[in-house]
Design a protein around this motif. Sequence first.
Motif, short mmCIF file in Angstrom:
data_model
loop_
_atom_site.label_atom_id
_atom_site.label_comp_id
_atom_site.label_asym_id
_atom_site.label_seq_id
_atom_site.Cartn_x
_atom_site.Cartn_y
_atom_site.Cartn_z
N CYS A 145 1.39 -0.81 0.29
CA CYS A 145 0.07 0.11 0.66
C CYS A 145 0.98 1.01 -0.49
N PRO A 146 0.17 1.87 -0.58
CA PRO A 146 1.02 3.29 -0.58
C PRO A 146 1.08 4.14 0.66
N LEU A 147 1.39 3.13 1.67
CA LEU A 147 1.63 4.16 3.49
C LEU A 147 3.18 3.72 3.40
N GLY A 148 4.06 2.30 2.62
CA GLY A 148 5.71 2.31 3.16
C GLY A 148 6.13 3.71 2.21
N PRO A 149 5.95 4.06 1.20
CA PRO A 149 7.27 5.54 0.79
C PRO A 149 6.61 6.29 1.27
N SER A 150 5.62 7.26 1.95
CA SER A 150 5.20 8.25 2.35
C SER A 150 6.20 8.83 3.18
N PRO A 151 7.01 8.39 4.13
CA PRO A 151 7.97 9.78 4.88
C PRO A 151 9.11 9.86 4.42
N VAL A 152 9.19 9.12 3.18
CA VAL A 152 10.14 9.65 1.92
C VAL A 152 9.52 10.88 1.87
N SER A 153 8.61 11.07 1.37
CA SER A 153 8.39 12.81 1.28
C SER A 153 9.03 13.57 2.05
N ALA A 154 9.09 13.61 3.13
CA ALA A 154 9.46 14.45 4.22
C ALA A 154 11.03 14.15 3.74
N VAL A 155 11.41 13.05 3.38
CA VAL A 155 13.06 13.25 3.36
C VAL A 155 13.20 14.14 2.01
N ALA A 156 12.86 13.81 1.23
CA ALA A 156 13.31 15.12 0.09
C ALA A 156 12.83 16.55 0.06
N SER A 157 11.61 16.52 0.75
CA SER A 157 11.32 17.84 1.01
C SER A 157 12.86 18.35 1.49
N ILE A 158 12.52 17.94 2.80
CA ILE A 158 14.17 19.03 3.21
C ILE A 158 15.38 18.87 2.57
N ALA A 159 15.89 17.33 1.55
CA ALA A 159 16.81 18.05 1.21
C ALA A 159 16.46 19.08 0.49
N LYS A 160 15.10 19.30 -0.74
CA LYS A 160 14.24 20.19 -1.62
C LYS A 160 14.81 21.87 -1.35
N TYR A 161 14.36 21.61 0.12
CA TYR A 161 14.59 23.05 0.33
C TYR A 161 15.02 23.44 1.09
N PHE A 162 16.02 22.57 2.54
CA PHE A 162 16.53 23.27 3.51
C PHE A 162 17.55 22.45 3.22
N ARG A 163 18.57 22.59 2.45
CA ARG A 163 19.26 21.29 2.54
C ARG A 163 20.73 22.45 3.25
N ALA A 164 21.04 23.54 2.63
CA ALA A 164 22.23 24.56 4.35
C ALA A 164 21.44 24.31 5.97
N GLU A 165 20.47 25.09 5.72
CA GLU A 165 20.07 24.65 7.58
C GLU A 165 20.23 23.07 7.70
N VAL A 166 19.92 22.15 7.26
CA VAL A 166 20.50 21.26 7.23
C VAL A 166 21.35 20.45 7.56
N ASP A 167 22.42 20.93 6.48
CA ASP A 167 24.11 21.17 6.98
C ASP A 167 24.49 21.92 8.08
N ALA A 168 23.93 23.26 8.47
CA ALA A 168 24.92 23.82 9.32
C ALA A 168 24.12 22.68 10.73
N ALA A 169 23.43 22.25 10.37
CA ALA A 169 22.96 21.64 11.82
C ALA A 169 24.60 20.50 11.71
N CYS A 170 24.20 19.85 10.90
CA CYS A 170 25.03 18.36 11.03
C CYS A 170 26.75 18.93 10.88
N GLY A 171 27.06 20.14 10.61
CA GLY A 171 28.06 20.50 11.16
C GLY A 171 28.84 19.53 9.89
N VAL A 172 27.92 20.08 8.32
CA VAL A 172 28.89 19.90 7.46
C VAL A 172 29.92 20.91 7.31
N GLY A 173 30.89 21.19 7.07
CA GLY A 173 32.07 22.25 6.18
C GLY A 173 32.46 22.46 7.33
#
Lengths: 448, 161
Positions: free
Chosen positions: A409-437
């Motif tokens: 059922c389509p429930l399985g891939p649903s959490p991937v939507s949130a992952v894709a969304s943060i990668a698409k729109y908040f990469r810089a903020e996420v990178d900063a939070a995770c100490g990238v660079g």
Amino acid sequence: MSAASGKDVRETRIVTRRLHEVADSYRYAVARADGAYDQLAAVLRAGDPADVQAQVKASGLRGRGGANFPTAVKWESLPAEVFPRYLVIIGDEGEPSTFKDRELIEKDPHQLLEGVAIEAYACDIHKAFIYLRGEFALGYDRLVQALADAKAEGWLGTNILGSGVDLDVVVHRGAGAYSGGEESALIESLEGKRGMPRIKPPLPIHAGLYAKPTVVNNVETASTLPHIVRMGGEEYAKLGVNRSTGTRVAAISGHVQRPGIYEIEFGMTFREILYGIAGGIREDRALKFFLPGGASFQWLTPSDEHLDQVYDIDDISAKLGTTLGSGAIMVYDETTDPLLVAWRLAKFYAHESCGKCTPWREGTGWIEKVLYRMSHGQGRPEDLDLLLSISATVSPDVMRAPFTQTTICPLGPSPVSAVASIAKYFRAEVDAACGVGVAGAATAGVDA
Amino acid sequence: MFSPELLVRAHEIIAQYPDPHSAILPLAHLAQDHDGWLTNEAMAEIAELVGTSPADVQGVCSFYTMYQRRPCGRLVVSVCTNVTCLVVGGPEVLAHLEARYAGDDDVLVEEVECLAACGNAPAMQVNYEYHEHLTPEMAAAVVDDYKSGQLRARGVSGGTP
Ligand SMILES: Cc1cc2nc3c(=O)[nH]c(=O)nc-3n(C[C@H](O)[C@H](O)[C@H](O)COP(=O)(O)O)c2cc1C
Ligand code: SF4
Ligand code: FES
């Protein structure tokens, strides 16, 4: 600020009119005085079920449970001359931040029962089940009382209004399981089993409850039917835009001035919905992101492109790849950490997996763990890429919206939507939070 | 366990369904409201009533979150921390109640998923009765009112008070 007291001129109240504008609309005498069951009476008097189907077809009504499937097309797929056949109404609302069906059940149960009776009549069905989410104790009490009153007044039961038509309605209570909202899982649950989705085919319309043909519709879908009968299908279809006809009861929550349920004519923009209908962002803060169609689909941002997107089922998926889903709109202001929201959604999905599919059962657990550390100050520089690679096992081509289904059922891939969304729109903020660079970035002592 | 009056109700429930097996969840709610939790004895009795094995009934019931498999006290307090409640104070309500009623055998505080009350978040249910728009202090006052009998509680399975 108290909840949705705000009356906005731009709401189009059809399905929600009575519950907003008539006090105690759940009571039989009140609802009846306001016209409840008039349309059922008209339909029975006319004695032409094919015409009811034709009106619903002309109305362009699409299911309001989230899949947007045209209601009349579903009905037409019923195998001819196979009996018994059943009607099952989904009132098992469990998608995070979706709360429209609860209000329709608690505050206007007679509208729902009238819709159920009209639907059953149109489809030559004589036994209907309304499956309520177990947690809806008040809704259950109200609906059971409404059913008893409607029966006593001759609107349901045997030989309704002397027409020779019979309809038995059973209100059934679930016991807590989100996957049970998926229609085949709901049927399993109604048969007294675990609420796990079935492998399709067969579709429920061919072999559903007790392996008999079964029409499954959402509470809002059924509640709309008396109005389509009243207005006529063509008139109803004049509302809305393109193939998104009529209205949709949107449940708006989060950081808006006036959260609540609002009945929206398709065709409005998100800017109008968020700033006009829901009163804008609380304390005049800035909007950071919003989820246009419930928890399972990709997020949108305050860009003009997104805010000017029209509330139209097909247009939004063609242009932005996301959907209007369950009708929930979740709004987050500038103080919100997108990682925290993504983590909490992943936690929900990990908790609610029915356990049948491996990618879902295992993959979602890992997504939740990695998002936990990322959102709790313990993220590692490589975490976002790790997240994307785990997500790819659940839904290959992660960034594609809505998502690729690897599961029953389509429930399985649903959490991937949130992952894709943060990668698409908040990469810089996420990178900063995770100490990238950052040299020697903290990876202290967290075991995923 | 099913008393004679409860058995009458149980048979009414079973008669609603073309297949008695469909009555398992409603019968388990009935038993839980009566006994305060879902006992093995009740599940065995349900199995007999619907014509299946106790293992089948246990397998089904253990899938659903609302059934309590051990004594849980008189009040089940379900606090939502899903995404809308999360950003408006749900976790603070949960933490406050968990601390306050730790060791209170009358009260089970649990974290739950979205209760469909997000328009009035943060929200909780006490024995499935809604309480919305909470602060930690208001939530505790509500639970205390149930404890003292000021507010009348539903059954632990949400049955009508
Ligand atoms: C995991 C999952 C959960 C669902 N939950 C619900 C729900 O809570 N309520 C609902 O009406 N539909 C839910 N659906 C959609 C239904 O399965 C179904 O497609 C729809 O409700 C059919 O009725 P409609 O055509 O009137 O919308 C869910 C689907 C999936 C895959
Ligand atoms: S995706 Fe698979 S494991 Fe997840 S709820 Fe659907 S059927 Fe169950
Ligand atoms: S998120 Fe808490 S009630 Fe919906």
